[in-house]
Design a protein around this motif. Structure first.
Motif, PDB file in Angstrom:
ATOM      1  N   VAL A 115       4.948 -10.585   0.711  1.00  0.00           N
ATOM      2  CA  VAL A 115       4.887  -9.124   0.836  1.00  0.00           C
ATOM      3  C   VAL A 115       3.429  -8.721   0.971  1.00  0.00           C
ATOM      4  O   VAL A 115       2.580  -9.132   0.191  1.00  0.00           O
ATOM      5  N   GLY A 116       3.143  -7.934   1.999  1.00  0.00           N
ATOM      6  CA  GLY A 116       1.769  -7.495   2.239  1.00  0.00           C
ATOM      7  C   GLY A 116       0.927  -8.524   2.959  1.00  0.00           C
ATOM      8  O   GLY A 116      -0.254  -8.307   3.190  1.00  0.00           O
ATOM      9  N   GLY A 117       1.519  -9.672   3.329  1.00  0.00           N
ATOM     10  CA  GLY A 117       0.796 -10.735   4.009  1.00  0.00           C
ATOM     11  C   GLY A 117       0.252 -10.281   5.352  1.00  0.00           C
ATOM     12  O   GLY A 117       0.807  -9.404   5.990  1.00  0.00           O
ATOM     13  N   ARG A 135       2.889   4.219   3.318  1.00  0.00           N
ATOM     14  CA  ARG A 135       2.133   3.438   4.296  1.00  0.00           C
ATOM     15  C   ARG A 135       3.040   2.396   4.937  1.00  0.00           C
ATOM     16  O   ARG A 135       3.968   1.892   4.308  1.00  0.00           O
ATOM     17  N   ALA A 136       2.720   2.063   6.184  1.00  0.00           N
ATOM     18  CA  ALA A 136       3.468   1.028   6.908  1.00  0.00           C
ATOM     19  C   ALA A 136       2.503   0.260   7.795  1.00  0.00           C
ATOM     20  O   ALA A 136       1.577   0.828   8.379  1.00  0.00           O
ATOM     21  N   ASN A 138       6.433  -8.729  11.181  1.00  0.00           N
ATOM     22  CA  ASN A 138       6.674  -8.367   9.789  1.00  0.00           C
ATOM     23  C   ASN A 138       6.265  -6.910   9.589  1.00  0.00           C
ATOM     24  O   ASN A 138       5.097  -6.564   9.780  1.00  0.00           O
ATOM     25  N   LEU A 139       7.216  -6.069   9.217  1.00  0.00           N
ATOM     26  CA  LEU A 139       6.931  -4.675   8.895  1.00  0.00           C
ATOM     27  C   LEU A 139       6.879  -4.549   7.385  1.00  0.00           C
ATOM     28  O   LEU A 139       7.872  -4.783   6.703  1.00  0.00           O
ATOM     29  N   SER A 173       7.472  -1.620  -2.632  1.00  0.00           N
ATOM     30  CA  SER A 173       7.219  -2.108  -1.274  1.00  0.00           C
ATOM     31  C   SER A 173       8.363  -2.996  -0.817  1.00  0.00           C
ATOM     32  O   SER A 173       9.171  -3.455  -1.616  1.00  0.00           O
ATOM     33  N   GLY A 174       8.393  -3.224   0.472  1.00  0.00           N
ATOM     34  CA  GLY A 174       9.393  -4.096   1.054  1.00  0.00           C
ATOM     35  C   GLY A 174       8.982  -4.513   2.448  1.00  0.00           C
ATOM     36  O   GLY A 174       7.977  -4.050   2.978  1.00  0.00           O
TER      37      GLY A 174
END
Length: 155
Positions: free
Chosen positions: A91-93, A73-74, A131-132, A144-145
């Motif tokens: 992360v994930g924000g 997922r992106a 932010n990706l 994740s990253g």
């Protein structure tokens, strides 16, 4: 006499253990791990109306293959005033006025593929830094990253 029974038990189980530890249909001891993204995906500027194409890289690593499918997922969120402001987002924000999500990619089986995710940047997207967030989930584990994407004014 106990040693004799143990030896017979091991001897009787040895064909089952051999079948589980090698031979046809056995695990190769290699896990396929997916990471995102190639430098050419994130190392350039995008304009409103363009498509952000993310190339996932498959890499074989030692370990037990994950059972079940791998989900990729992106999501891109922004805009932010600077790259440093993007890096402050957890992360994930989800801070930002625009949130764009790629269609999820599901990989069934252990084959090594080179999947692609796409995020369509709207024609009215505000220039700035985005932010990706990318995440790969397999067998109950996730990796994740984040990366910084820059959108510049249409020209």
């Amino acid at each position: 006499m106990r040693l004799g029974r143990l030896a017979v038990g091991v001897w009787l189980l040895s064909p089952l253990m051999a079948a589980g530890c090698g031979g046809e249909g056995a695990s190769s001891g290699k896990a396929v791990v997916y990471t995102c993204c190639k430098q050419e995906d994130v190392g350039k500027e995008y304009r409103p109306g363009e498509t952000l194409t993310l190339h996932w890289t498959a890499e074989e690593k030692d370990g037990a293959p994950a059972s079940g499918a791998t989900d990729l997922r992106a999501r891109m969120v922004g805009p932010f005033d600077s790259a440093s402001a993007v890096k402050e987002v957890p992360v994930g924000g989800s801070t930002g006025s625009l949130s764009l999500t790629a269609s999820p990619v599901r990989i069934d089986g252990g084959g090594k593929t080179e999947p692609v995710s796409e995020i369509q940047i709207p024609r009215d997207a505000t220039p700035g830094y985005y932010n990706l967030n990318h995440i790969s989930t397999a067998g109950g584990s996730s990796v994740s990253g984040n990366a910084v994407i820059r959108i510049v004014a249409a020209g």
